[in-house]
Design an enzyme around this catalytic site. Sequence first.
Site, PDB file in Angstrom:
ATOM      1  N   CYS A   1      26.052 -43.725  -6.815  1.00 35.24           N
ATOM      2  CA  CYS A   1      27.201 -42.892  -7.169  1.00 35.24           C
ATOM      3  C   CYS A   1      27.255 -42.790  -8.689  1.00 35.24           C
ATOM      4  CB  CYS A   1      28.480 -43.516  -6.609  1.00 35.24           C
ATOM      5  SG  CYS A   1      29.951 -42.524  -6.861  1.00 35.24           S
TER       6      CYS A   1
ATOM      7  N   GLY B   1      32.513 -35.765  -1.275  1.00 35.91           N
ATOM      8  CA  GLY B   1      33.681 -35.534  -0.439  1.00 35.91           C
ATOM      9  C   GLY B   1      33.469 -34.499   0.642  1.00 35.91           C
TER      10      GLY B   1
ATOM     11  N   CYS C   1      30.638 -30.906  -5.645  1.00 35.71           N
ATOM     12  CA  CYS C   1      31.412 -31.841  -6.464  1.00 35.71           C
ATOM     13  C   CYS C   1      32.103 -31.123  -7.613  1.00 35.71           C
ATOM     14  CB  CYS C   1      30.480 -32.921  -7.016  1.00 35.71           C
ATOM     15  SG  CYS C   1      31.347 -34.224  -7.928  1.00 35.71           S
TER      16      CYS C   1
END
Length: 423
Positions: free
Chosen positions: A159, A320, A353
Amino acid sequence: MAHIVILGAGTGGMPAAYELREKLDSSHRITVVNAVDYFQFVPSNPWVAVGWRTREDITFPIRPYLEKKGISFVAQRVDRIDAAGNALQLADGSTLPYDYLVITTGPKLAFDEVPGAGPGAHTHSICAVDHADSTWAAYQAFLEDPGPVIIGAMPGASCFGPAYEFAFILNRDLQKRKLRHKVPMTFVSSEPYIGHLGLGGVGDSKSMLESEFRNHHIQWITNARVTQVEPGRMHISELDEAGAVKKEHQLPFKFSMMLPAFRGVDAVAQVEGLCNPRGFVLIDEHQRSRKYPNIFSAGVCVAIPPVEATPVPTGAPKTGYMIETMVSAIVQNIADELAGRPVSAKGTWNAICLADMGDTGAAFVALPQIPPRNVNWFRKGKWVHVAKIAFEKYFLYKMKTGSSEPIYEKYVLKSLGIERLER
């Protein structure tokens, strides 16, 4: 009727609960289990760490919002999953049986893999709101006596976006405080190059992010294997493309935020046959465990192979939008199975993103996540900064109102001028 238990109440678990409640009739029970009794919007943690948000801004108590929708909530740690017996063993010694288990725990943070790293040692974190609060406290002390800063990601990290966000946000905050000239900044990352992002780069991410680092006087070291962190000093082996040590660095710092590698949480990782060696859940194309057909999983806790081999190990991120589609697939598949239909829904590995950069931002779309891609798009602008602030408010509002609609698809794609992506 069926009892569906969701383990984890983050950006995957909460929407999963709401979608299941919307999809299934009231004869089916839904229970959410989470180690803490509050929801935290993790994407806002970089702002908390510099005082642009408070804990209260990005958290809320889970129980009243779930119970309003007829969803039970248990605020306890799970110590063991009895996958063969279809039950969870909770920290207080009680047992919670299930017919279906949905694992959305997120990761365990592997600070221990680098000696001296992590909260309680010599680097800070923004991976959880508790960590962001501690980072903010340390940052306030740092402002009294500023000096060198190191931001980045440890070997094995998957990440990278929040590290870039925090570097630019910190840069902007120091500029506003008229202290930037006192703070040399270095970005240290296991990525093979700036803008790799665990995705092999997206569009012009390499040249754009390098340019932004130059414009903001941020130095960088890539192919960086951090081997040890001592008080005020980080030991780094910089590797070449073949994986041999190219240069050894000992960088001084007064403040450092380094994202760790991830592992699966203990209760999940210990289930025989459920996970890979790192503790991530092995799933099929329908988000279902390969060994236990009544266990599904979504989010950071699932096993996804890296995009490519790199000199220093890097993992692939789960964004997400990807998590949202995984959750929707799980909900549809559980509903289909309960109705006696074969499962067919699939999530997506499309990466989308919005990343804040202090007073501007960057957005990217990688469709699919693993190259070659049908869409490979990266843009920068102040509109992204504004869009992320608005998205934070929108997401928190939707979680409090119990919305079951696809939030990322409705908001983020609209912000990017995209009506829909094929999954």
